[in-house]
Write a protein that holds these residues in place. Sequence first.
Motif, PDB file in Angstrom:
ATOM      1  N   GLY A   1       0.817  -1.216   0.000  1.00 26.33           N
ATOM      2  CA  GLY A   1       0.000   0.000   0.000  1.00 26.33           C
ATOM      3  C   GLY A   1       0.849   1.263   0.000  1.00 26.33           C
ATOM      4  N   GLY A   2       1.880   1.275   0.807  1.00 27.42           N
ATOM      5  CA  GLY A   2       2.738   2.456   0.908  1.00 27.42           C
ATOM      6  C   GLY A   2       3.496   2.707  -0.388  1.00 27.42           C
ATOM      7  N   GLN A   3       3.937   1.599  -1.025  1.00 27.60           N
ATOM      8  CA  GLN A   3       4.655   1.749  -2.294  1.00 27.60           C
ATOM      9  C   GLN A   3       3.711   2.273  -3.374  1.00 27.60           C
ATOM     10  N   ARG A   4       2.496   1.746  -3.396  1.00 29.18           N
ATOM     11  CA  ARG A   4       1.506   2.225  -4.378  1.00 29.18           C
ATOM     12  C   ARG A   4       1.219   3.708  -4.173  1.00 29.18           C
TER      13      ARG A   4
ATOM     14  N   PHE B   1       5.684  12.201   7.140  1.00 29.42           N
ATOM     15  CA  PHE B   1       7.016  12.792   7.166  1.00 29.42           C
ATOM     16  C   PHE B   1       7.519  13.004   5.730  1.00 29.42           C
ATOM     17  N   GLU B   2       7.314  11.979   4.890  1.00 29.62           N
ATOM     18  CA  GLU B   2       7.818  12.074   3.516  1.00 29.62           C
ATOM     19  C   GLU B   2       7.126  13.188   2.735  1.00 29.62           C
ATOM     20  N   ILE B   3       5.818  13.346   2.966  1.00 29.35           N
ATOM     21  CA  ILE B   3       5.088  14.409   2.250  1.00 29.35           C
ATOM     22  C   ILE B   3       5.617  15.779   2.672  1.00 29.35           C
ATOM     23  N   LYS B   4       5.927  15.910   3.941  1.00 31.13           N
ATOM     24  CA  LYS B   4       6.460  17.178   4.430  1.00 31.13           C
ATOM     25  C   LYS B   4       7.825  17.480   3.790  1.00 31.13           C
ATOM     26  N   GLN B   5       8.660  16.437   3.705  1.00 26.11           N
ATOM     27  CA  GLN B   5       9.963  16.600   3.056  1.00 26.11           C
ATOM     28  C   GLN B   5       9.783  16.955   1.576  1.00 26.11           C
TER      29      GLN B   5
ATOM     30  N   PHE C   1      -4.308  17.054  -2.770  1.00 27.02           N
ATOM     31  CA  PHE C   1      -4.285  15.724  -2.150  1.00 27.02           C
ATOM     32  C   PHE C   1      -5.597  15.493  -1.425  1.00 27.02           C
ATOM     33  N   ASP C   2      -6.287  14.409  -1.738  1.00 29.86           N
ATOM     34  CA  ASP C   2      -7.527  14.096  -1.014  1.00 29.86           C
ATOM     35  C   ASP C   2      -7.330  12.832  -0.184  1.00 29.86           C
ATOM     36  N   GLU C   3      -7.094  12.989   1.094  1.00 29.55           N
ATOM     37  CA  GLU C   3      -6.895  11.894   2.053  1.00 29.55           C
ATOM     38  C   GLU C   3      -5.940  10.837   1.508  1.00 29.55           C
ATOM     39  N   PRO C   4      -4.746  11.232   1.067  1.00 33.23           N
ATOM     40  CA  PRO C   4      -3.882  10.255   0.391  1.00 33.23           C
ATOM     41  C   PRO C   4      -3.387   9.145   1.315  1.00 33.23           C
TER      42      PRO C   4
ATOM     43  N   ASP D   1      -1.831   1.765   7.069  1.00 37.07           N
ATOM     44  CA  ASP D   1      -1.881   1.498   8.514  1.00 37.07           C
ATOM     45  C   ASP D   1      -1.154   2.609   9.276  1.00 37.07           C
ATOM     46  N   ALA D   2      -1.372   2.639  10.593  1.00 34.16           N
ATOM     47  CA  ALA D   2      -0.930   3.779  11.411  1.00 34.16           C
ATOM     48  C   ALA D   2       0.566   4.065  11.263  1.00 34.16           C
ATOM     49  N   LYS D   3       1.375   3.012  11.236  1.00 37.18           N
ATOM     50  CA  LYS D   3       2.821   3.208  11.192  1.00 37.18           C
ATOM     51  C   LYS D   3       3.255   3.833   9.855  1.00 37.18           C
ATOM     52  N   LEU D   4       2.672   3.292   8.795  1.00 45.18           N
ATOM     53  CA  LEU D   4       3.015   3.778   7.458  1.00 45.18           C
ATOM     54  C   LEU D   4       2.515   5.210   7.251  1.00 45.18           C
ATOM     55  N   ARG D   5       1.378   5.502   7.837  1.00 36.12           N
ATOM     56  CA  ARG D   5       0.843   6.869   7.749  1.00 36.12           C
ATOM     57  C   ARG D   5       1.827   7.862   8.325  1.00 36.12           C
TER      58      ARG D   5
END
Length: 363
Positions: free
Chosen positions: A137-140, A175-179, A158-161, A166-170
Amino acid sequence: MGKISIRNIVKEYNKDSLAVKGINLEIKDKEFVVLVGPSGCGKSTTLRMLAGLEDISSGEILFDDVLINDLPPRLRDISMVFQSYALYPHLSIKENLEFGLKISKVNPIEIEKRVKEVSEMLEINEYLDRKPAFLSGGQRQRVAMGRAIVRHPNIFLFDEPLSNLDAKLRTKMRFEIKQLHKKLKKTIVYVTHDQIEAMTLADRIVVMRDGQIEQEGKPLDVFNKPINKFVATFLGSPPMNLANGVIYKNFIKLEDGKLIDIPLRYKNHLSEKQKVIFGVRADSIVPNHYANIVNYVSFEETVIEEEPLGIESNLYINVGNSQFISRMNHAETVPVGTKMNFFINLDKAYLFDRATNLTIKEN
Ligand SMILES: Nc1ncnc2c1ncn2[C@@H]1O[C@H](COP(=O)(O)OP(=O)(O)OP(=O)(O)O)[C@@H](O)[C@H]1O
Ligand SMILES: [Mg+2]
């Protein structure tokens, strides 16, 4: 440039119900704005009107001072990332990334360059030959972002991307989106109903309810100075503790008869017998041995339930006929039934008018 001006936009799907009821918002070039609010408040509708996927019933949208109400989506210089990723299942990751660029007839050398650039940035270069079904899911989700980024738009929507992760990946993707925003230096309008995502990502947070903007501002400003009960309880977890009270001389009298000194800053804006709501966040009501507070009121209360969370614990108590949560920033366990003194920090307490639900004015 990626400046957006939203002027009094309204969306009417059905004759007698408005999904968006006149929203005004100026979004600066390169700003990260998060629209947050409960389900059905009109966040996606607003975003879809920006994207051109939904007609505007009335009002105006301008990009860089140019009216774009009737401009088709493909000419709007935006990329949108949805909750559902919407990758093409029969195409490889590489083909998914190239797809939009090929349609726009970007030259093949440029396409190759951009796909390489973005797949390195998002660390998806290992999967370029796989089909989406063979990714996590995270890779997709990263591919979906990659597909938006390769188009080099000035504005990202971005609409609820992250809501399918799951919580950890979120947390990781947050963090990655902020970077990514720091790297790309583009305007982002991000929709979520998750207040933590909103608080952590936004330069500016826009709290919506029922098709309207309730409050906007820097995340901590809105958190610390909510204009009404709705915003106060929507931001923050656990939600702010609330108890009904009445102004009685210099006190707030709660329903169980408890008296709380009116915090000084509210004194000039209250009248005798005024019906109010007293509010305090969980970390501003703590057991006495953790209290290091100057301006406080204390009550002896019985612990009804406890939630040890590892780093901290929540204690449930009754204050003024309402259930309050006290958060200890300690992993101490307290047996249910224990009686202890709780201190409320009055410098961090809130007062709302019960008739209007507005925060009482401060001096
Ligand atoms: N295509 C549609 N036709 C009719 N009504 C719609 C349509 N899309 C949304 N609505 C209604 O408009 C209102 C706002 O919906 P919207 O999808 O914008 O909410 P949202 O804030 O994105 O909610 P969520 O957090 O659940 O995604 C809701 O009452 C919804 O039922
Ligand atoms: Mg939505």
